[in-house]
Write a protein that holds these residues in place. Structure first.
Motif, PDB file in Angstrom:
ATOM      1  N   LEU A   5       0.814  -1.062   0.120  1.00  0.00           N
ATOM      2  CA  LEU A   5       0.045   0.016   0.115  1.00  0.00           C
ATOM      3  C   LEU A   5       0.791   1.082   0.099  1.00  0.00           C
ATOM      4  O   LEU A   5       1.795   1.411   0.963  1.00  0.00           O
ATOM      5  N   GLY A   6       0.756   2.048  -0.826  1.00  0.00           N
ATOM      6  CA  GLY A   6       1.532   3.262  -1.112  1.00  0.00           C
ATOM      7  C   GLY A   6       0.623   4.448  -1.902  1.00  0.00           C
ATOM      8  O   GLY A   6      -0.517   4.165  -1.935  1.00  0.00           O
ATOM      9  N   THR A   7       1.298   5.353  -2.238  1.00  0.00           N
ATOM     10  CA  THR A   7       0.684   6.563  -2.615  1.00  0.00           C
ATOM     11  C   THR A   7       1.253   6.996  -4.093  1.00  0.00           C
ATOM     12  O   THR A   7       2.371   6.541  -4.382  1.00  0.00           O
ATOM     13  N   CYS A  12       3.357  15.978  -1.011  1.00  0.00           N
ATOM     14  CA  CYS A  12       2.018  16.624  -1.029  1.00  0.00           C
ATOM     15  C   CYS A  12       1.965  17.401   0.454  1.00  0.00           C
ATOM     16  O   CYS A  12       1.909  16.825   1.684  1.00  0.00           O
ATOM     17  N   ALA A  13       1.967  18.592  -0.094  1.00  0.00           N
ATOM     18  CA  ALA A  13       1.927  19.796   1.103  1.00  0.00           C
ATOM     19  C   ALA A  13       0.946  19.589   2.251  1.00  0.00           C
ATOM     20  O   ALA A  13       1.107  19.723   3.443  1.00  0.00           O
ATOM     21  N   HIS A  14      -0.522  19.111   1.669  1.00  0.00           N
ATOM     22  CA  HIS A  14      -1.464  19.061   2.716  1.00  0.00           C
ATOM     23  C   HIS A  14      -1.377  17.763   3.430  1.00  0.00           C
ATOM     24  O   HIS A  14      -2.162  17.650   4.274  1.00  0.00           O
ATOM     25  N   TRP A  15      -0.353  16.802   3.249  1.00  0.00           N
ATOM     26  CA  TRP A  15      -0.169  16.078   4.454  1.00  0.00           C
ATOM     27  C   TRP A  15       0.684  16.564   5.690  1.00  0.00           C
ATOM     28  O   TRP A  15       0.857  15.681   6.510  1.00  0.00           O
ATOM     29  N   ASP A  16       1.171  17.757   5.771  1.00  0.00           N
ATOM     30  CA  ASP A  16       1.583  18.282   6.947  1.00  0.00           C
ATOM     31  C   ASP A  16       0.497  18.156   7.888  1.00  0.00           C
ATOM     32  O   ASP A  16      -0.515  18.526   7.907  1.00  0.00           O
ATOM     33  N   GLY A  17       1.215  17.605   9.226  1.00  0.00           N
ATOM     34  CA  GLY A  17       0.039  17.331  10.215  1.00  0.00           C
ATOM     35  C   GLY A  17      -0.745  16.152  10.115  1.00  0.00           C
ATOM     36  O   GLY A  17      -1.261  15.729  11.228  1.00  0.00           O
ATOM     37  N   PRO A  22       4.035  18.828  11.349  1.00  0.00           N
ATOM     38  CA  PRO A  22       3.963  20.054  10.783  1.00  0.00           C
ATOM     39  C   PRO A  22       5.237  20.954  10.544  1.00  0.00           C
ATOM     40  O   PRO A  22       6.182  20.954  11.397  1.00  0.00           O
ATOM     41  N   GLY A  23       5.314  21.753   9.478  1.00  0.00           N
ATOM     42  CA  GLY A  23       6.391  22.483   9.054  1.00  0.00           C
ATOM     43  C   GLY A  23       7.619  21.618   8.484  1.00  0.00           C
ATOM     44  O   GLY A  23       8.676  22.137   8.418  1.00  0.00           O
ATOM     45  N   MET A  24       7.296  20.301   8.056  1.00  0.00           N
ATOM     46  CA  MET A  24       8.685  19.648   7.854  1.00  0.00           C
ATOM     47  C   MET A  24       9.081  20.190   6.575  1.00  0.00           C
ATOM     48  O   MET A  24       8.289  20.437   5.725  1.00  0.00           O
ATOM     49  N   ARG A  25      10.381  20.066   6.352  1.00  0.00           N
ATOM     50  CA  ARG A  25      10.851  20.673   5.006  1.00  0.00           C
ATOM     51  C   ARG A  25      10.675  19.694   3.797  1.00  0.00           C
ATOM     52  O   ARG A  25      10.680  18.538   4.173  1.00  0.00           O
ATOM     53  N   PRO A  26      10.294  20.365   2.891  1.00  0.00           N
ATOM     54  CA  PRO A  26       9.702  19.124   1.643  1.00  0.00           C
ATOM     55  C   PRO A  26      11.118  18.205   1.421  1.00  0.00           C
ATOM     56  O   PRO A  26      10.726  17.077   1.100  1.00  0.00           O
ATOM     57  N   CYS A  32      10.549  10.542   5.635  1.00  0.00           N
ATOM     58  CA  CYS A  32       9.473  10.237   6.493  1.00  0.00           C
ATOM     59  C   CYS A  32       8.362   9.309   5.943  1.00  0.00           C
ATOM     60  O   CYS A  32       7.861   8.174   6.767  1.00  0.00           O
ATOM     61  N   TYR A  33       8.200   9.574   4.547  1.00  0.00           N
ATOM     62  CA  TYR A  33       7.278   8.526   4.047  1.00  0.00           C
ATOM     63  C   TYR A  33       7.791   7.058   3.742  1.00  0.00           C
ATOM     64  O   TYR A  33       7.105   6.283   4.400  1.00  0.00           O
ATOM     65  N   VAL A  34       9.302   6.955   3.655  1.00  0.00           N
ATOM     66  CA  VAL A  34       9.769   5.616   3.733  1.00  0.00           C
ATOM     67  C   VAL A  34       9.439   4.818   5.068  1.00  0.00           C
ATOM     68  O   VAL A  34       9.272   3.672   4.961  1.00  0.00           O
ATOM     69  N   ALA A  35       9.518   5.640   6.119  1.00  0.00           N
ATOM     70  CA  ALA A  35       9.336   5.185   7.637  1.00  0.00           C
ATOM     71  C   ALA A  35       7.993   4.391   7.544  1.00  0.00           C
ATOM     72  O   ALA A  35       7.754   3.619   8.681  1.00  0.00           O
ATOM     73  N   GLU A  36       6.946   4.907   6.955  1.00  0.00           N
ATOM     74  CA  GLU A  36       5.337   4.781   7.074  1.00  0.00           C
ATOM     75  C   GLU A  36       5.001   3.638   6.060  1.00  0.00           C
ATOM     76  O   GLU A  36       4.032   3.133   6.579  1.00  0.00           O
ATOM     77  N   LEU A  37       5.418   3.827   4.842  1.00  0.00           N
ATOM     78  CA  LEU A  37       4.797   2.974   4.007  1.00  0.00           C
ATOM     79  C   LEU A  37       5.807   2.264   3.059  1.00  0.00           C
ATOM     80  O   LEU A  37       7.088   2.853   2.956  1.00  0.00           O
ATOM     81  N   ALA A  38       5.481   1.137   2.513  1.00  0.00           N
ATOM     82  CA  ALA A  38       6.512   0.350   1.634  1.00  0.00           C
ATOM     83  C   ALA A  38       6.656   0.853   0.483  1.00  0.00           C
ATOM     84  O   ALA A  38       7.905   0.745  -0.304  1.00  0.00           O
TER      85      ALA A  38
END
Length: 79
Positions: A5-7, A12-17, A22-26, A32-38
């Motif tokens: 499952l991935g995207t 996507c800036a609207h994923w902040d928070g 919040p406020g993570m540099r692009p 961060c994504y890699v830590a959550e999704l495969a």
């Protein structure tokens, strides 16, 4: 059978928070994504083919076994 499952993309800036603090540099979002999704689909390749250096950078930053699919350029799919 395994299901991944991935995207489509990770910037996507609207994923902040939501997915990103919040406020993570692009530039920090991929880690961060890699830590959550495969897997992730590289969406940008549909609009403009990335430079070789970009592919090399992603390869260095992705975890072992992480799956990145590359979306075909729109010239191929829509022409």
């Amino acid at each position: 059978m395994s299901v991944l499952l991935g995207t489509s993309g990770w910037s996507c800036a609207h994923w902040d928070g939501v997915l990103y603090p919040p406020g993570m540099r692009p530039g920090d979002r991929l880690a961060c994504y890699v830590a959550e999704l495969a897997p992730v689909e590289l969406n940008a390749s549909h609009y403009r083919w990335p430079r070789d250096a970009s592919f090399a950078s992603w390869r260095r930053r992705l975890a072992e076994g992480f799956v990145m699919t590359v979306k075909a350029p729109r010239g191929l799919t829509h022409a």
